[in-house]
Design a protein around this motif. Sequence first.
Motif, PDB file in Angstrom:
ATOM      1  N   MET A 175       0.827  -1.206   0.000  1.00 24.18           N
ATOM      2  CA  MET A 175       0.000   0.000   0.000  1.00 24.18           C
ATOM      3  C   MET A 175       0.860   1.255   0.000  1.00 24.18           C
ATOM      4  SD  MET A 175      -2.909  -1.338   2.686  1.00 24.18           S
ATOM      5  CE  MET A 175      -3.822   0.202   2.796  1.00 24.18           C
ATOM      6  N   ILE A 176       1.962   1.236   0.744  1.00 17.97           N
ATOM      7  CA  ILE A 176       2.870   2.385   0.765  1.00 17.97           C
ATOM      8  C   ILE A 176       3.470   2.616  -0.618  1.00 17.97           C
ATOM      9  CG2 ILE A 176       5.076   3.233   1.665  1.00 17.97           C
ATOM     10  CD1 ILE A 176       4.403   1.802   4.304  1.00 17.97           C
TER      11      ILE A 176
ATOM     12  N   LEU B  48      -9.888  -0.448  -3.371  1.00 19.05           N
ATOM     13  CA  LEU B  48      -8.998   0.432  -4.124  1.00 19.05           C
ATOM     14  C   LEU B  48      -9.767   1.308  -5.102  1.00 19.05           C
ATOM     15  CD1 LEU B  48      -5.994  -1.947  -4.950  1.00 19.05           C
ATOM     16  CD2 LEU B  48      -5.987  -0.035  -3.342  1.00 19.05           C
ATOM     17  N   ALA B  49     -10.810   0.741  -5.701  1.00 17.17           N
ATOM     18  CA  ALA B  49     -11.567   1.502  -6.693  1.00 17.17           C
ATOM     19  C   ALA B  49     -12.587   2.441  -6.066  1.00 17.17           C
ATOM     20  CB  ALA B  49     -12.284   0.539  -7.637  1.00 17.17           C
TER      21      ALA B  49
ATOM     22  N   ARG C 167       1.078   6.178  -7.338  1.00 18.75           N
ATOM     23  CA  ARG C 167      -0.089   6.965  -7.752  1.00 18.75           C
ATOM     24  C   ARG C 167       0.186   8.460  -7.604  1.00 18.75           C
ATOM     25  NH1 ARG C 167      -5.340   4.159  -5.045  1.00 18.75           N
ATOM     26  NH2 ARG C 167      -6.395   5.644  -6.395  1.00 18.75           N
ATOM     27  N   ASP C 168       0.794   8.854  -6.474  1.00 16.70           N
ATOM     28  CA  ASP C 168       1.058  10.272  -6.230  1.00 16.70           C
ATOM     29  C   ASP C 168       2.141  10.832  -7.149  1.00 16.70           C
ATOM     30  OD1 ASP C 168      -0.844  10.221  -4.263  1.00 16.70           O
ATOM     31  OD2 ASP C 168       0.564  10.066  -2.599  1.00 16.70           O
TER      32      ASP C 168
ATOM     33  N   ARG D 130      -2.181   9.596   2.863  1.00 22.19           N
ATOM     34  CA  ARG D 130      -3.283   9.243   1.961  1.00 22.19           C
ATOM     35  C   ARG D 130      -3.519   7.739   1.857  1.00 22.19           C
ATOM     36  NH1 ARG D 130      -1.886  14.149  -0.887  1.00 22.19           N
ATOM     37  NH2 ARG D 130      -0.084  13.174  -1.863  1.00 22.19           N
ATOM     38  N   ILE D 131      -2.700   6.938   2.513  1.00 21.43           N
ATOM     39  CA  ILE D 131      -2.887   5.479   2.474  1.00 21.43           C
ATOM     40  C   ILE D 131      -4.201   5.112   3.163  1.00 21.43           C
ATOM     41  CG2 ILE D 131      -1.993   3.296   3.416  1.00 21.43           C
ATOM     42  CD1 ILE D 131       0.810   4.416   2.916  1.00 21.43           C
ATOM     43  N   ASP D 132      -4.850   4.100   2.653  1.00 22.56           N
ATOM     44  CA  ASP D 132      -6.132   3.640   3.193  1.00 22.56           C
ATOM     45  C   ASP D 132      -5.883   2.762   4.420  1.00 22.56           C
ATOM     46  OD1 ASP D 132      -8.705   2.912   3.648  1.00 22.56           O
ATOM     47  OD2 ASP D 132      -9.075   2.025   1.690  1.00 22.56           O
TER      48      ASP D 132
END
Length: 378
Positions: A59-60, A345-346, A66-67, A251-253
Amino acid sequence: MRFLRDRLASHLLPWLRTEWLLAAFGSLAILLALADPQPLDRYQDWLQVPTLAGLMGLMIAIQGIRDSGLVQRAAIVLVTRAHSLRGLGLMLVAGAEILAMVLTNDVSLFLLVPLTVAIAGLSNLPLARMVVLEALAVNAGSMLSPIGNPQNLLLWQSSHLPFLHFVQGMAPASALASLLLLALTALWLPGGRVELDRNALDSRPLFPPLAVLSLVALASMVLMMEHGLALEGALGLLLPFALLARDSLKRIDWPLLATFAAIFAGLGHFAALPVVGAVLDRFDFGQPLTLFLGGLLGSQVISNVPATVLLLDRAHDPLALATAVNVGGFGLVVGSLANLIALRLARLPQGLRQFHRVSIPFLMVCAPLVYLTARWLA
């Protein structure tokens, strides 16, 4: 009193609607811990710390990718070269299956779902349909490989089967599921041309330092997981990201990670209850149909990894058990953790309903065909 009630209504209820899985499985884990206290080491086993650490590291890394804008650039390349929506969808589904064989189903989704979200933001690709198909695709693809998913890895290591023997044993089920999925993709996706939203093409600039850091982090995380060092790998990523990409960490979930912890703890404890073991002891899992239905239905209730652990010592045929629990990854969303990862994720509105409208009929068609094929080849 009214103030507290208003505060609960404005904060707790929206949180419950969003994090209902975390609330449900967290409550289950707490209730079981109160009703059936166990030594600390058992809770550590149920939590599957290496798996959670691996998820955190992935996830990290993926949030950094993405960023950095890298996903958006890759999406632009794919969209501008695609000729039709159906062709683009088939390419993404086939890519998901191939990646899942090598990088595991979870890693594949962490790569592909953000890419698919970016593509849908640039074009008329139906996002909900694609994410559902990709969730099914990684389950079908990972079925083939001993390292494709956690349940296969567990069964491969415990059975000491040769790598190619395991692949050969799983090939019929994986091939059948893949063919059904490709047919579903071709029928379900529209056949029109890809339409670009020109205003969205260059919406995010590329940040090369973060892209390099994140790609290195992803590669190192996969390698550390392969060598049983997931916790060390994940902890090793925290410092460079805290220094160089603190916003990405924010911003990680994190609730997603907590949801998996609650699922592992709650379902692991449930599967270990003596009453559950007593019920299972009544069945003869030496019978092919009993084993297939046990793995299939067990996956629908407690997910396929806990179902594998539950039936591991009761099954005499590891490949038959692997087939059952892998097919059990279809159907209900809890059947495979990959399903939960894809939907989370979506962040699809009504994503759960959309998933079940397709995955349950898919299971009902796929399961009997896989079982009959396996019995015919036996």
